[in-house]
Motif scaffolding. Structure first.
Motif, PDB file in Angstrom:
ATOM      1  N   ASN A 189       0.550   1.681   1.092  1.00  0.00           N
ATOM      2  CA  ASN A 189       0.129   2.475  -0.067  1.00  0.00           C
ATOM      3  C   ASN A 189       1.275   2.716  -1.042  1.00  0.00           C
ATOM      4  OD1 ASN A 189      -2.420   2.600   0.948  1.00  0.00           O
ATOM      5  ND2 ASN A 189      -2.327   4.743   1.591  1.00  0.00           N
ATOM      6  N   LEU A 190       2.442   3.013  -0.482  1.00  0.00           N
ATOM      7  CA  LEU A 190       3.607   3.263  -1.333  1.00  0.00           C
ATOM      8  C   LEU A 190       3.939   2.038  -2.183  1.00  0.00           C
ATOM      9  CD1 LEU A 190       6.040   5.021  -2.150  1.00  0.00           C
ATOM     10  CD2 LEU A 190       7.261   4.099  -0.168  1.00  0.00           C
ATOM     11  N   MET A 191       3.902   0.872  -1.561  1.00  0.00           N
ATOM     12  CA  MET A 191       4.233  -0.345  -2.305  1.00  0.00           C
ATOM     13  C   MET A 191       3.198  -0.622  -3.393  1.00  0.00           C
ATOM     14  SD  MET A 191       5.927  -2.723   0.689  1.00  0.00           S
ATOM     15  CE  MET A 191       6.581  -3.935  -0.450  1.00  0.00           C
ATOM     16  N   LEU A 192       1.938  -0.330  -3.090  1.00  0.00           N
ATOM     17  CA  LEU A 192       0.884  -0.504  -4.104  1.00  0.00           C
ATOM     18  C   LEU A 192       1.077   0.465  -5.278  1.00  0.00           C
ATOM     19  CD1 LEU A 192      -2.258  -0.953  -1.786  1.00  0.00           C
ATOM     20  CD2 LEU A 192      -1.229  -2.711  -3.238  1.00  0.00           C
ATOM     21  N   GLN A 193       1.417   1.725  -4.941  1.00  0.00           N
ATOM     22  CA  GLN A 193       1.644   2.731  -5.995  1.00  0.00           C
ATOM     23  C   GLN A 193       2.792   2.334  -6.907  1.00  0.00           C
ATOM     24  OE1 GLN A 193       2.502   6.375  -3.938  1.00  0.00           O
ATOM     25  NE2 GLN A 193       0.443   6.488  -3.057  1.00  0.00           N
ATOM     26  N   ILE A 194       3.875   1.871  -6.278  1.00  0.00           N
ATOM     27  CA  ILE A 194       5.062   1.481  -7.057  1.00  0.00           C
ATOM     28  C   ILE A 194       4.684   0.379  -8.042  1.00  0.00           C
ATOM     29  CG2 ILE A 194       7.282   0.271  -6.883  1.00  0.00           C
ATOM     30  CD1 ILE A 194       7.677   1.822  -4.206  1.00  0.00           C
ATOM     31  N   GLN A 195       3.907  -0.573  -7.562  1.00  0.00           N
ATOM     32  CA  GLN A 195       3.532  -1.683  -8.434  1.00  0.00           C
ATOM     33  C   GLN A 195       2.646  -1.211  -9.584  1.00  0.00           C
ATOM     34  OE1 GLN A 195       1.322  -5.051  -6.682  1.00  0.00           O
ATOM     35  NE2 GLN A 195       2.894  -6.296  -7.661  1.00  0.00           N
ATOM     36  N   ARG A 196       1.728  -0.304  -9.246  1.00  0.00           N
ATOM     37  CA  ARG A 196       0.838   0.192 -10.291  1.00  0.00           C
ATOM     38  C   ARG A 196       1.605   0.951 -11.372  1.00  0.00           C
ATOM     39  NH1 ARG A 196      -2.957   1.785  -6.792  1.00  0.00           N
ATOM     40  NH2 ARG A 196      -2.195   3.917  -6.895  1.00  0.00           N
ATOM     41  N   LYS A 197       2.579   1.756 -10.927  1.00  0.00           N
ATOM     42  CA  LYS A 197       3.308   2.585 -11.888  1.00  0.00           C
ATOM     43  C   LYS A 197       4.362   1.815 -12.650  1.00  0.00           C
ATOM     44  CE  LYS A 197       2.586   6.978  -9.603  1.00  0.00           C
ATOM     45  NZ  LYS A 197       3.085   7.778  -8.495  1.00  0.00           N
ATOM     46  N   ARG A 198       4.969   0.806 -12.040  1.00  0.00           N
ATOM     47  CA  ARG A 198       6.126   0.163 -12.663  1.00  0.00           C
ATOM     48  C   ARG A 198       5.920  -1.301 -12.992  1.00  0.00           C
ATOM     49  NH1 ARG A 198      11.465   2.757 -10.502  1.00  0.00           N
ATOM     50  NH2 ARG A 198      10.704   4.839 -10.059  1.00  0.00           N
ATOM     51  N   GLY A 199       4.798  -1.874 -12.597  1.00  0.00           N
ATOM     52  CA  GLY A 199       4.544  -3.273 -12.900  1.00  0.00           C
ATOM     53  C   GLY A 199       5.538  -4.224 -12.264  1.00  0.00           C
ATOM     54  N   ILE A 200       6.098  -3.805 -11.124  1.00  0.00           N
ATOM     55  CA  ILE A 200       7.107  -4.604 -10.445  1.00  0.00           C
ATOM     56  C   ILE A 200       6.455  -5.821  -9.759  1.00  0.00           C
ATOM     57  CG2 ILE A 200       6.941  -3.462  -8.206  1.00  0.00           C
ATOM     58  CD1 ILE A 200       9.956  -3.248  -8.194  1.00  0.00           C
ATOM     59  N   SER A 201       7.261  -6.882  -9.528  1.00  0.00           N
ATOM     60  CA  SER A 201       6.775  -8.032  -8.763  1.00  0.00           C
ATOM     61  C   SER A 201       7.243  -7.902  -7.319  1.00  0.00           C
ATOM     62  CB  SER A 201       7.347  -9.346  -9.312  1.00  0.00           C
ATOM     63  OG  SER A 201       7.133  -9.452 -10.682  1.00  0.00           O
ATOM     64  N   TYR A 202       6.482  -8.503  -6.416  1.00  0.00           N
ATOM     65  CA  TYR A 202       6.912  -8.542  -5.015  1.00  0.00           C
ATOM     66  C   TYR A 202       6.840  -9.963  -4.482  1.00  0.00           C
ATOM     67  CZ  TYR A 202       6.052  -3.442  -4.427  1.00  0.00           C
ATOM     68  OH  TYR A 202       6.076  -2.084  -4.497  1.00  0.00           O
ATOM     69  N   LEU A 203       7.831 -10.302  -3.675  1.00  0.00           N
ATOM     70  CA  LEU A 203       7.683 -11.435  -2.764  1.00  0.00           C
ATOM     71  C   LEU A 203       7.684 -10.803  -1.378  1.00  0.00           C
ATOM     72  CD1 LEU A 203       7.635 -14.375  -1.828  1.00  0.00           C
ATOM     73  CD2 LEU A 203      10.107 -14.483  -2.172  1.00  0.00           C
ATOM     74  N   ILE A 204       6.530 -10.772  -0.726  1.00  0.00           N
ATOM     75  CA  ILE A 204       6.430 -10.105   0.568  1.00  0.00           C
ATOM     76  C   ILE A 204       6.273 -11.158   1.659  1.00  0.00           C
ATOM     77  CG2 ILE A 204       5.175  -8.419   1.961  1.00  0.00           C
ATOM     78  CD1 ILE A 204       4.360  -7.021  -0.514  1.00  0.00           C
ATOM     79  N   ILE A 205       7.169 -11.095   2.624  1.00  0.00           N
ATOM     80  CA  ILE A 205       7.160 -12.061   3.715  1.00  0.00           C
ATOM     81  C   ILE A 205       6.683 -11.344   4.965  1.00  0.00           C
ATOM     82  CG2 ILE A 205       8.675 -13.424   5.216  1.00  0.00           C
ATOM     83  CD1 ILE A 205      10.088 -13.126   1.984  1.00  0.00           C
ATOM     84  N   SER A 206       5.680 -11.911   5.637  1.00  0.00           N
ATOM     85  CA  SER A 206       5.174 -11.223   6.814  1.00  0.00           C
ATOM     86  C   SER A 206       4.414 -12.175   7.706  1.00  0.00           C
ATOM     87  CB  SER A 206       4.250 -10.075   6.396  1.00  0.00           C
ATOM     88  OG  SER A 206       3.763  -9.406   7.527  1.00  0.00           O
ATOM     89  N   HIS A 207       4.297 -11.807   8.974  1.00  0.00           N
ATOM     90  CA  HIS A 207       3.408 -12.556   9.849  1.00  0.00           C
ATOM     91  C   HIS A 207       2.064 -11.829   9.927  1.00  0.00           C
ATOM     92  CE1 HIS A 207       4.738  -9.395  12.559  1.00  0.00           C
ATOM     93  NE2 HIS A 207       3.620  -9.609  13.196  1.00  0.00           N
ATOM     94  N   ASP A 208       1.975 -10.654   9.277  1.00  0.00           N
ATOM     95  CA  ASP A 208       0.772  -9.831   9.379  1.00  0.00           C
ATOM     96  C   ASP A 208      -0.205 -10.182   8.253  1.00  0.00           C
ATOM     97  OD1 ASP A 208      -1.166  -7.821   9.309  1.00  0.00           O
ATOM     98  OD2 ASP A 208       0.227  -6.343  10.133  1.00  0.00           O
ATOM     99  N   LEU A 209      -1.204 -10.969   8.596  1.00  0.00           N
ATOM    100  CA  LEU A 209      -2.131 -11.451   7.580  1.00  0.00           C
ATOM    101  C   LEU A 209      -2.956 -10.343   6.962  1.00  0.00           C
ATOM    102  CD1 LEU A 209      -2.891 -14.534   9.617  1.00  0.00           C
ATOM    103  CD2 LEU A 209      -2.574 -14.639   7.160  1.00  0.00           C
ATOM    104  N   ASP A 210      -3.225  -9.296   7.734  1.00  0.00           N
ATOM    105  CA  ASP A 210      -4.006  -8.196   7.181  1.00  0.00           C
ATOM    106  C   ASP A 210      -3.259  -7.549   6.029  1.00  0.00           C
ATOM    107  OD1 ASP A 210      -6.430  -8.126   8.582  1.00  0.00           O
ATOM    108  OD2 ASP A 210      -5.410  -7.318  10.340  1.00  0.00           O
ATOM    109  N   VAL A 211      -1.978  -7.270   6.261  1.00  0.00           N
ATOM    110  CA  VAL A 211      -1.174  -6.623   5.229  1.00  0.00           C
ATOM    111  C   VAL A 211      -1.036  -7.540   4.020  1.00  0.00           C
ATOM    112  CG1 VAL A 211       1.154  -5.834   4.667  1.00  0.00           C
ATOM    113  CG2 VAL A 211       0.065  -5.096   6.788  1.00  0.00           C
ATOM    114  N   ILE A 212      -0.703  -8.806   4.266  1.00  0.00           N
ATOM    115  CA  ILE A 212      -0.519  -9.754   3.163  1.00  0.00           C
ATOM    116  C   ILE A 212      -1.834  -9.918   2.381  1.00  0.00           C
ATOM    117  CG2 ILE A 212      -0.161 -12.207   2.666  1.00  0.00           C
ATOM    118  CD1 ILE A 212       2.449 -10.896   3.173  1.00  0.00           C
ATOM    119  N   GLY A 213      -2.925 -10.068   3.109  1.00  0.00           N
ATOM    120  CA  GLY A 213      -4.220 -10.262   2.445  1.00  0.00           C
ATOM    121  C   GLY A 213      -4.585  -9.076   1.578  1.00  0.00           C
ATOM    122  N   HIS A 214      -4.088  -7.902   1.963  1.00  0.00           N
ATOM    123  CA  HIS A 214      -4.435  -6.693   1.226  1.00  0.00           C
ATOM    124  C   HIS A 214      -3.593  -6.502  -0.028  1.00  0.00           C
ATOM    125  CE1 HIS A 214      -6.411  -2.877   0.774  1.00  0.00           C
ATOM    126  NE2 HIS A 214      -5.255  -2.285   0.598  1.00  0.00           N
TER     127      HIS A 214
END
Lengths: 339, 328
Positions: A189-214
């Motif tokens: 949620n925090l990462m989503l909020q940050i993106q909404r407020k600041r328009g930041i880009s992310y490169l997120i690396i994970s083995h967790d498909l649920d998190v990545i898919g979301h």
């Protein structure tokens, strides 16, 4: 124009004393647009963390180019890289290991300002407090050491420290993997909020498909140093076309799957492959249930599927993989079986 | 019933204070079921699991009762507990490297569990070791039997540890986070293997985990632990699909990401789980609970029946509402 662009990057690690060279990343091209989230998925040893380090310029590429905001930064080092680093920050899996255990939180938070020569004088403490309150940590004692905080609190500190100089992109390597489930949701949620407020880009690396898919707009799937599938999050999660992506999605059970009688996963045989011993042809063929002669001899190029932007490196996609892909996607969403 | 736990408590003395980690929990495990203990760091789930096998830390104080097949396990002499571990209770852990001896071939370690209990002579035990490796679907069991742990892959090591835990044919397998360190495709293989072995060997499995995906796949019944207390206990379908305790509901959110519209904020609870010695008064979950009211701050909720489950909550989620949550 892409903000961060990896253009056919490779990284080869040579082993000491005449051992075989290991190509951890083999000609990967990826681009992260402004305000976009690119999710990179893969299992241990697939090269995803090496790719993160190449993107962050923590290790040098063996081949290929790294561009930031259109500028080729491949050869930049030290002081000349500093202005780019300010715009390109990192968050890692284990916050306790990535924060200096002997620095107080105040020192940890001050460090990026010092490194980049940002002088706020008396305003610094207020700025640090403001940052911490942004992640719900307004009341913590900043004279304490990292070891005195919980994993969830430390990951918040690591994230807000990465945000301190208002970067344009954060590269996050497994940002939720070491956390308890109720804390994972907070960090997502925090990462989503940050993106909404600041328009930041992310490169997120994970083995967790649920998190990545979301959280991702687009997803790239990595196997043994190469990208084997790439597309929008919807395409990858709902209609994966590479047999490996399908197996990955099918391997992680969901609650939706529990509600379905007769749910059956695509089981991969064998171990994750060894980057020091790359199979011929398609790198995935020894574990693929569809594999046939062409797969053992010819390397499948990453190619666009007809009518979509989805890119798949499989000789048999989409004709022989589309149906299984649709089933995997449907099982995860838990929709009723279509007739 | 194979296991009966009553008013079990375990804690530690620190600086003259008694810090209670697990505080009076009771539950039964039926023969042949997969009973899952869910909890986050510090919930007491591993301490509970280890105490069932008589492996609680030597500095811990315990009270209550843990009866396994009508034998009291608490305060039983070590020598007798050792006789039970192997032939009666098998154990597997998250990290196989920590339970396999690095300087001993894998096959010898499996054989040792048989010879140590006088269940077979050396030659017979070696033969059984190879059979066990085959049973856990290791493709080349003879080669793996003579390999050292570091010479085989992580997935193979996990299989070898399972072979070792089951070699002496126990009726109960305690698995503490057996798949947490594994990649998803290997995790899937191990879960499938455990399900097959459970059927073939008529095992009872107690699985300890914080991975809701794993729980969704294997659980028959679930015990949810929070800060050393039982939050909710009952049939897996009720707990996972219609959680009544607000903490369980929050945990399930993490397993329902795929059903939440992309990029929408998840239904997260605030804060973190309290540490040892810092458990709040009243309901231990109240500082993080979205449904907390005044009584939650002061009155510890008693365990009571609620629909198909038992829970400890003053203001549980009604079934109709939670169903909606599960489908949203």
């Amino acid at each position: 124009m892409a903000l961060l662009e990896l253009d056919a990057v490779s990284k080869t690690f040579s082993q000491r004393r005449g051992g075989r060279a290991v190509q951890a990343v083999a000609g990967v091209s990826l681009a992260v647009g402004k305000g976009e989230t690119l999710g990179l998925v893969g299992e241990s040893g697939c090269g995803k963390s090496t790719l993160a380090r190449l993107a962050l310029k923590l290790v040098d590429v063996t081949d290929g180019r790294v561009r930031f905001d259109g500028v080729d930064v491949t050869g930049l080092t030290g002081r000349r890289m500093l202005p780019i680093r300010r715009r390109l920050q990192a968050v890692f899996q284990d916050p306790l290991a990535s924060l200096n255990a002997r620095m107080t939180i105040a020192e940890v938070m001050r460090e990026p300002f010092d490194t980049h020569g940002v002088k706020l004088g008396a305003g610094l403490e207020a700025r640090i407090r403001e940052l911490l309150s942004f992640v719900g940590l307004e009341n913590i004692d900043i004279q304490k050491l990292p070891g005195q905080f919980s994993g969830g609190q430390l990951q918040r500190i690591a994230i807000v420290r990465a945000l301190a100089l208002e970067p344009e992109i954060i590269v996050a390597d497994e940002p939720t993997s070491a956390l308890d489930p109720s804390i994972q949701a907070q960090i997502v949620n925090l990462m989503l909020q940050i993106q909404r407020k600041r328009g930041i880009s992310y490169l997120i690396i994970s083995h967790d498909l649920d998190v990545i898919g979301h959280v991702a707009d687009r997803i790239a799937v990595m196997y043994l140093g190469t990208i084997i599938e790439q597309g929008t999050a919807d395409e990858i999660m709902q209609r994966p076309l590479h047999p490996y992506t399908q197996a990955l999605l099918s391997a992680a059970p969901t609650l939706a799957a529990r509600r379905q009688v007769g749910w059956k996963r695509i089981m991969l045989s064998g171990d994750p492959p060894n980057p020091a011993d790359v199979p011929s042809g398609c790198r995935f063929h020894p574990r693929c249930h569809l594999a046939r002669d062409i797969c053992r001899t010819n390397v499948p190029p990453l190619r666009a599927m007809p009518g979509t932007g989805q890119m798949v490196a499989c000789h048999l996609a989409p004709d022989e993989t589309a149906r299984a892909g649709a089933e995997v996607g449907r099982d995860r969403r838990g929709l009723p079986l279509a007739g | 019933m194979i296991l009966s736990v009553r008013d079990f408590a375990i804690g530690f003395q620190r600086e003259g204070q008694n810090l209670v980690a697990v505080d009076g929990i009771s539950f039964d495990v039926e023969a042949g079921e997969t009973f899952v203990i869910i909890g986050e760091s510090g919930s007491g789930k591993s301490l509970t699991g280890m105490s069932i096998a008589g492996l609680q830390p030597p500095t811990a104080f315990v009270s209550g009762s843990i009866r396994f097949k009508d034998r009291e396990m608490l305060n039983r002499p070590d020598a007798e507990l050792r006789k039970l571990r192997g032939p009666e209770i098998g154990l597997i852990y998250q990290d196989p490297l920590s339970s396999l001896n690095p300087v001993w071939p894998v096959g010898d370690q499996i054989a040792e569990t048989l010879t140590a209990h006088g269940l077979a002579d050396r030659a017979e035990a070696n033969k059984r070791a190879v059979e066990m490796l085959e049973r856990v679907r290791i493709p080349d069991p003879r080669r793996v039997a003579s390999a050292y742990p570091h010479e085989i892959s992580g997935g193979m090591r996990q299989r070898a540890m399972i072979a070792m835990a089951l070699a002496a044919n126990p009726s109960l397998l305690i698995a503490d986070e057996p798949t947490t360190a594994l990649d998803v495709t290997i995790k899937a293989q191990i879960l499938e293997l455990l399900a097959d072995l459970k059927r073939e060997l008529a095992l009872t499995i107690i699985l300890i985990t914080h991975d809701m995906g794993v729980v969704a796949e294997v659980a028959d019944r679930i015990l949810v632990l929070y800060a050393g207390r039982i939050a909710e206990i009952g049939p897996a379908d009720s707990i996972m699909l219609q959680p009544s305790h607000p903490y369980t509901a929050a945990l399930m959110t993490s397993a329902m990401i795929s059903q939440t519209p992309a990029k929408q904020e998840l239904n997260a609870i605030v804060g973190g789980a309290p540490g040892l010695g810092a458990f709040p008064a009243g309901c231990r979950f109240h500082p993080r609970c979205p449904r907390a009211q005044d009584d939650c701050n002061t009155v510890e909720p008693p365990r009571r029946k609620f629909g198909a489950v038992e829970l400890a909550c003053h203001h549980p989620i009604e079934v109709a509402m939670s169903l909606q949550v599960a489908r949203s």
